[in-house]
Design a protein around this motif. Structure first.
Motif, mmCIF file in Angstrom:
data_model
loop_
_atom_site.group_PDB
_atom_site.id
_atom_site.type_symbol
_atom_site.label_atom_id
_atom_site.label_comp_id
_atom_site.label_asym_id
_atom_site.label_seq_id
_atom_site.Cartn_x
_atom_site.Cartn_y
_atom_site.Cartn_z
ATOM 1 N N ARG A 198 2.227 -2.647 -5.198
ATOM 2 C CA ARG A 198 2.407 -1.476 -6.057
ATOM 3 C C ARG A 198 1.228 -1.277 -7.025
ATOM 4 O O ARG A 198 1.257 -0.363 -7.843
ATOM 5 C CB ARG A 198 3.712 -1.607 -6.839
ATOM 6 C CG ARG A 198 4.955 -1.575 -5.961
ATOM 7 C CD ARG A 198 6.211 -1.864 -6.768
ATOM 8 N NE ARG A 198 6.516 -0.826 -7.738
ATOM 9 C CZ ARG A 198 7.268 0.260 -7.496
ATOM 10 N NH1 ARG A 198 7.787 0.444 -6.283
ATOM 11 N NH2 ARG A 198 7.525 1.130 -8.440
ATOM 12 N N ARG A 199 0.213 -2.104 -6.919
ATOM 13 C CA ARG A 199 -0.931 -1.989 -7.830
ATOM 14 C C ARG A 199 -1.915 -0.948 -7.304
ATOM 15 O O ARG A 199 -3.061 -1.258 -6.921
ATOM 16 C CB ARG A 199 -1.610 -3.346 -8.005
ATOM 17 C CG ARG A 199 -0.751 -4.356 -8.718
ATOM 18 C CD ARG A 199 -1.548 -5.592 -9.085
ATOM 19 N NE ARG A 199 -0.749 -6.558 -9.807
ATOM 20 C CZ ARG A 199 -1.247 -7.561 -10.535
ATOM 21 N NH1 ARG A 199 -2.570 -7.705 -10.621
ATOM 22 N NH2 ARG A 199 -0.457 -8.400 -11.159
ATOM 23 N N LYS A 200 -1.472 0.285 -7.282
ATOM 24 C CA LYS A 200 -2.271 1.392 -6.744
ATOM 25 C C LYS A 200 -2.388 2.478 -7.789
ATOM 26 O O LYS A 200 -1.382 2.897 -8.361
ATOM 27 C CB LYS A 200 -1.621 1.927 -5.468
ATOM 28 C CG LYS A 200 -1.550 0.869 -4.363
ATOM 29 C CD LYS A 200 -0.751 1.330 -3.169
ATOM 30 C CE LYS A 200 -0.685 0.228 -2.113
ATOM 31 N NZ LYS A 200 0.116 0.619 -0.936
ATOM 32 N N ALA A 212 -9.450 -1.781 -12.506
ATOM 33 C CA ALA A 212 -8.992 -2.168 -11.168
ATOM 34 C C ALA A 212 -9.685 -3.445 -10.704
ATOM 35 O O ALA A 212 -9.055 -4.363 -10.161
ATOM 36 C CB ALA A 212 -9.240 -1.030 -10.180
ATOM 37 N N PHE A 217 -6.232 -4.146 -9.082
ATOM 38 C CA PHE A 217 -5.610 -2.898 -8.653
ATOM 39 C C PHE A 217 -6.471 -2.246 -7.574
ATOM 40 O O PHE A 217 -7.659 -2.551 -7.433
ATOM 41 C CB PHE A 217 -5.468 -1.920 -9.830
ATOM 42 C CG PHE A 217 -4.391 -2.288 -10.815
ATOM 43 C CD1 PHE A 217 -3.145 -1.692 -10.748
ATOM 44 C CD2 PHE A 217 -4.624 -3.233 -11.809
ATOM 45 C CE1 PHE A 217 -2.148 -2.025 -11.650
ATOM 46 C CE2 PHE A 217 -3.632 -3.576 -12.713
ATOM 47 C CZ PHE A 217 -2.395 -2.965 -12.633
ATOM 48 N N GLU A 218 -5.874 -1.329 -6.853
ATOM 49 C CA GLU A 218 -6.602 -0.532 -5.863
ATOM 50 C C GLU A 218 -6.623 0.917 -6.336
ATOM 51 O O GLU A 218 -5.586 1.497 -6.638
ATOM 52 C CB GLU A 218 -5.927 -0.603 -4.497
ATOM 53 C CG GLU A 218 -6.625 0.240 -3.429
ATOM 54 C CD GLU A 218 -5.886 0.256 -2.108
ATOM 55 O OE1 GLU A 218 -6.376 0.920 -1.175
ATOM 56 O OE2 GLU A 218 -4.808 -0.375 -2.009
ATOM 57 N N VAL A 219 -7.814 1.495 -6.414
ATOM 58 C CA VAL A 219 -7.947 2.910 -6.771
ATOM 59 C C VAL A 219 -7.805 3.732 -5.495
ATOM 60 O O VAL A 219 -8.677 3.702 -4.619
ATOM 61 C CB VAL A 219 -9.296 3.195 -7.450
ATOM 62 C CG1 VAL A 219 -9.424 4.690 -7.760
ATOM 63 C CG2 VAL A 219 -9.441 2.379 -8.730
ATOM 64 N N ILE A 220 -6.704 4.454 -5.375
ATOM 65 C CA ILE A 220 -6.443 5.272 -4.190
ATOM 66 C C ILE A 220 -7.256 6.558 -4.216
ATOM 67 O O ILE A 220 -7.775 7.016 -3.198
ATOM 68 C CB ILE A 220 -4.941 5.611 -4.077
ATOM 69 C CG1 ILE A 220 -4.116 4.328 -3.985
ATOM 70 C CG2 ILE A 220 -4.671 6.508 -2.872
ATOM 71 C CD1 ILE A 220 -4.427 3.489 -2.782
ATOM 72 N N LYS A 244 -3.206 10.628 1.183
ATOM 73 C CA LYS A 244 -3.382 9.243 0.743
ATOM 74 C C LYS A 244 -2.181 8.782 -0.079
ATOM 75 O O LYS A 244 -1.728 7.634 0.046
ATOM 76 C CB LYS A 244 -4.663 9.109 -0.078
ATOM 77 C CG LYS A 244 -5.942 9.254 0.722
ATOM 78 C CD LYS A 244 -7.155 9.141 -0.187
ATOM 79 C CE LYS A 244 -8.456 9.273 0.608
ATOM 80 N NZ LYS A 244 -9.645 9.229 -0.279
ATOM 81 N N ALA A 248 0.090 5.659 1.095
ATOM 82 C CA ALA A 248 -0.002 4.454 0.261
ATOM 83 C C ALA A 248 1.280 4.179 -0.514
ATOM 84 O O ALA A 248 1.417 3.113 -1.124
ATOM 85 C CB ALA A 248 -1.170 4.582 -0.713
ATOM 86 N N VAL A 250 2.370 5.769 -3.239
ATOM 87 C CA VAL A 250 2.073 5.850 -4.673
ATOM 88 C C VAL A 250 3.307 6.339 -5.431
ATOM 89 O O VAL A 250 3.980 7.275 -5.001
ATOM 90 C CB VAL A 250 0.879 6.798 -4.912
ATOM 91 C CG1 VAL A 250 0.718 7.105 -6.395
ATOM 92 C CG2 VAL A 250 -0.394 6.184 -4.349
#
Length: 311
Positions: A198-200, A212, A217-220, A244, A248, A250
């Motif tokens: 959930r770290r998006k 991030a 975290f992942e930057v979507i 996206k 993902a 989000v």
């Protein structure tokens, strides 16, 4: 290195201008102190914590302003020209006043760019920023890099600003760097409650690359696919980001509390999922008395909001 007599006379004349400005709201006694001019309010708060009462810190950018687009008056330009030191972000952030900073530097005013003290990141997504080759100027979302920048700023104050108490500045800097370390630890502990899946992050423009990288975290993507708020998204950009978001999973879009969130709301609706639009302090401190009135407060408030939204 200090400037010659003509420059000193110019600074003295500039001090007379400063006395009449509502800009700093300071007394005549305060105006007699050396002047450190800071472009953004985030760096202004950081600098004040280290300088204390050793110099007058004049911050050009008001709260809830956009560092990419804010401009200055002729009076503020005069203050820049007559400063003992100019502190700016660097990395092309202050697009509206960079020419004033460069002009003052050309006339011999000492300047320090906070970005020069940190390891820069390229934009995670940046179709409008050189295909990912452009440096990301939003380093302050990583407290560890802020600590590096703070020490560099303090060093410039000691080098260029006459009359400051070196021991006081060093002690205040050490105390503030310790608080930054405590902030980083508290952020890490808070983010531990968020599952890795959930770290998006989706933001209204690319501002959280450093956070991030530091905290996993992942930057979507971003509503505005750029590192500056001066860009605009196309229909194709929004359609791509919607896809996206769906793929993902989000659950939140993070919008700048000082910017309109209409596009973020539209994007959340288009995604057709239960997506919250969560305001954060991203590029500016909030007004005095708000949850983001200082850098430390801003980061604590953002950490709480991100954790609650993604946990």
């Amino acid at each position: 290195m200090r400037r010659g007599v003509p420059a000193r006379l110019a600074r003295l004349a500039g001090a007379l201008v400063v006395l009449g400005l509502a800009l700093s709201g300071c007394s005549a006694v305060a105006a007699e102190r050396p002047t450190v001019v800071v472009t953004t309010n985030i760096l202004g708060d950081i600098t004040r914590n280290m300088v204390g009462d050793q110099a007058e810190v004049v911050v050009l950018m008001e709260s809830n302003a956009d560092p990419h687009s804010f401009g200055i008056s002729a009076r503020q330009a005069a203050v820049i020209e007559n400063a003992d030191l100019i502190v700016h972000n660097g990395g092309g952030l202050e697009e509206g006043i960079l020419n004033h900073v460069e002009a003052a530097a050309a006339e011999g005013v000492p300047t320090v760019a906070a970005m020069d003290a940190v390891e820069p990141l390229a934009f995670t997504h940046g179709d409008d920023d050189g295909g990912g080759d452009a440096q990301d100027p939003h380093f302050w979302t990583d407290p560890a890099r802020v600590a590096e920048a703070a020490e560099a700023i303090a060093g410039s104050v000691l080098e260029h600003v006459d009359g400051v108490d070196s021991d006081a500045v060093q002690a205040q800097t050490g105390s503030y760097v310790q608080q930054l370390g405590e902030l980083e630890a508290s952020m890490e502990a808070s983010f531990a409650a968020i599952e890795p899946a959930r770290r998006k992050l989706i933001t209204n423009h690319h501002v959280f690359g450093y956070l991030a990288a530091r905290f996993g975290f992942e930057v979507i993507g971003a509503v505005i696919p750029s590192g500056t708020t001066l860009a605009s998204p196309s229909s194709a950009d929004l359609n791509d980001l919607t896809s996206k978001i769906r793929s993902a999973g989000v659950v939140a879009i993070f919008a700048d509390s000082s910017q309109p969130e209409r596009l973020a709301q539209v994007l959340a609706a288009e995604a057709g999922q239960d997506i919250a639009v969560v305001p954060l302090f991203t590029e500016s401190l909030g007004a005095e008395g708000s949850a983001g009135a200082t850098y430390l407060d801003m980061m604590r408030a953002n950490t709480e909001s991100i954790t609650q939204a993604l946990s």
